[in-house]
Design a protein around this motif. Structure first.
Motif: not given
Length: 395
Positions: A58, A62-63, A65, A277, A279, A287, A292, A294, A310, A312, A314
Motif C-alpha cells: 500500500e 499510495r506514494q 498521494y 496519509i 496506511i 490531503n 479517506q 481504509n 486500495c 478506501y 473517500e
C-alpha cells in the motif's frame, strides 16, 4: 503563566509543521483486548505477516498521494505496534523511506506496551531510526491495570522506561487514563506522581470514555459499572493541569503535556489540519481536499491490496466540513481557534454570527479572546466538544 506559554509555543509549532506532512501506519493487532478500547484491532495474529506485507504494498501504491511533500513525522499506531518483530518494523520503515521524501530530523514514533519491551528490542528500535516512544502505561496501579485487562504490571512499566533510557531514547511519552470507574482522587494523584518521577518528555492524560462497542460499554449497559461523577472527573483533570504545569510541562492540547519543544509533531499536524496519509486497515488520510479511510477488516484489506487495489472510502469536504473540523481541533489546543483565519479562508465571520454566544462563554469564564482568537479556560476545556459543536456552521 499558561497564557504566556501559549504565545511562546505557537510560532515554534507553526514553523515546524508548515509545508510538511505525516504518515500513520496502523498496526491492527493486540495481545488482548483492553476493556475500554474501541479502535480497530484483532487478537488473532495469524494474518500479521500478511498485513505487514500488504501495508508495504500500500505504501508503494499510495506514494503519490502527498504530491512529494516532505514527511516530518512517521507514526506507528494501533492496535499494538510493539507486537511486530524488529524485522517487520524495519521493513515497513524502509519502505516508507524508499517511497516518500523524508524531512531531515523527522519524528519517528512507535506506540508500545510495556510487556512487549526488552532492552534488546529497544536498542534495535533506536538503531533503525525510531526516535520517539509512546508507551501505553495507563496506570501504575496493578489493580486498575487488571480491571482494564492490560497485560503488563506497574513493575514492567517502570522497567520499560529505564530500558528505553538505556537504549538512548530521549523523547518518551507516557499514556495515562483518569476517570476510570472506581478511581479516587488519591488513586489518580499517585499515578500522576509516579509518572512525573520518571521524567518523561511528554504525558498524554486521557479521560476514560465508556464507548458502546467495548467491554466497559457492555458492562455499563448492563448496569455493572457507572462512569465516575462529573465533578470528580473535573477535579482529576484540573489536578493534572496544575501539577504538570508546576513541573514545567506545557499544556498544549487538552489531553497532552510536554516539556519545551517536545510536543508530538505528528499529532500537532492533525490538530493544525496538516496533510497525512494512513496506511493499513482502518487508517485514515487527508490531503486538504478529501478524507479517506481504509476498510476496517484485515482479511479484506489484504485481499484488495494483493489485487493491486486500495480499499478506501473517500469523502470530498465541503466548506462547512473544513470550518467545523478546524473549530473542533483548534479549540482544544494552546494556540486556539483563529476567527480571522476562518474569515480569510472561507469568508465566514464567526465573530459576528456568534457574538452573543462568545460573550456568554467569556462571562461564564469558559473562554477568552486575544484579538480574534478564542482560547478555552480550564473550565471550558471540560466542555470543549459541546462548545465546538455550538460554534459549528451548517452546510
Amino acid at each position: 503563566m499558561t497564557h504566556l506559554y501559549q504565545h511562546n509555543l505557537m510560532p515554534l509549532i507553526q514553523a515546524q509543521t508548515k509545508n510538511h506532512a505525516g504518515i500513520y501506519l496502523h498496526i491492527p493487532f493486540c495481545k488482548q483486548a483492553c476493556y475500554y478500547c474501541a479502535f480497530h484491532f484483532s487478537t488473532n495474529l495469524k494474518l500479521k505477516s500478511l498485513v505487514v506485507e500488504a501495508m508495504r504494498k500500500e505504501i508503494v501504491l499510495r506514494q503519490d498521494y502527498l504530491k512529494g511533500m516532505p514527511i516530518a513525522s512517521i507514526y506507528f499506531g494501533g492496535g499494538t505496534p510493539s507486537l511486530l518483530t524488529l524485522e517487520e518494523i524495519e521493513r515497513l520503515l524502509n519502505q516508507v523511506v524508499q517511497s516518500f521524501p523524508i524531512a531531515s530530523e523527522a519524528e519517528i514514533t512507535l506506540e508500545a506496551n510495556p510487556d512487549d519491551l526488552t532492552l534488546e528490542k529497544l536498542q534495535g528500535l533506536r538503531h533503525m531510526g525510531v526516535n520517539r516512544l509512546s508507551i501505553g502505561i495507563q496506570s501504575f496501579n496493578d489493580q486498575a491495570l487488571h480491571y482494564m485487562n492490560r497485560a503488563h504490571t506497574s513493575a514492567m512499566a517502570q522497567n520499560s522506561i529505564a530500558w528505553a533510557r538505556t537504549a538512548g531514547f530521549d523523547n518518551l511519552n507516557i499514556d495515562l487514563i483518569y476517570a476510570i470507574p472506581g478511581m479516587t482522587m488519591l488513586d489518580w494523584h499517585a499515578d500522576l506522581t509516579q509518572a512525573l518521577l520518571l521524567a518523561p518528555e511528554h504525558i498524554s492524560a486521557y479521560c476514560l470514555t465508556i464507548k458502546p462497542k467495548t467491554v466497559f460499554g457492555h458492562w455499563h449497559a448492563q448496569g455493572r459499572i457507572s462512569e465516575i461523577d462529573e465533578s470528580l472527573t473535573a477535579e482529576q483533570f484540573e489536578r493534572t493541569v496544575a501539577i504538570c504545569s508546576q513541573q514545567g510541562y506545557l499544556h498544549y492540547e487538552i489531553s497532552n503535556f510536554c516539556k519545551p519543544e517536545k510536543y508530538s509533531r505528528h499529532n500537532t499536524n492533525y490538530w493544525k489540519s496538516g496533510p497525512y496519509i494512513g496506511i493499513g486497515p482502518g487508517a485514515h488520510a487527508y490531503n486538504g481536499l478529501q478524507r479517506q479511510w481504509n476498510i476496517s477488516h484485515n482479511a479484506l484489506y489484504v485481499k484488495a491490496i494483493q489485487n493491486g487495489q486500495c480499499p478506501y472510502t473517500e469523502e470530498a469536504l465541503t466548506i462547512a466540513n473544513h470550518v467545523n473540523e478546524y473549530i473542533m481541533t483548534s479549540i482544544r489546543t494552546c494556540w486556539g481557534c483563529d476567527f480571522d483565519w476562518i474569515y480569510k479562508q472561507y469568508a465566514i465571520d464567526l465573530m459576528a454570527t456568534q457574538k452573543d454566544y462568545l460573550e456568554k462563554m467569556i462571562l461564564w469564564k469558559l473562554a477568552y479572546l486575544s484579538g480574534h482568537t478564542l482560547y478555552l479556560t480550564n473550565s471550558g476545556k471540560l466542555l470543549a466538544d459541546k462548545i465546538a459543536s455550538d460554534l459549528f456552521i451548517e452546510g
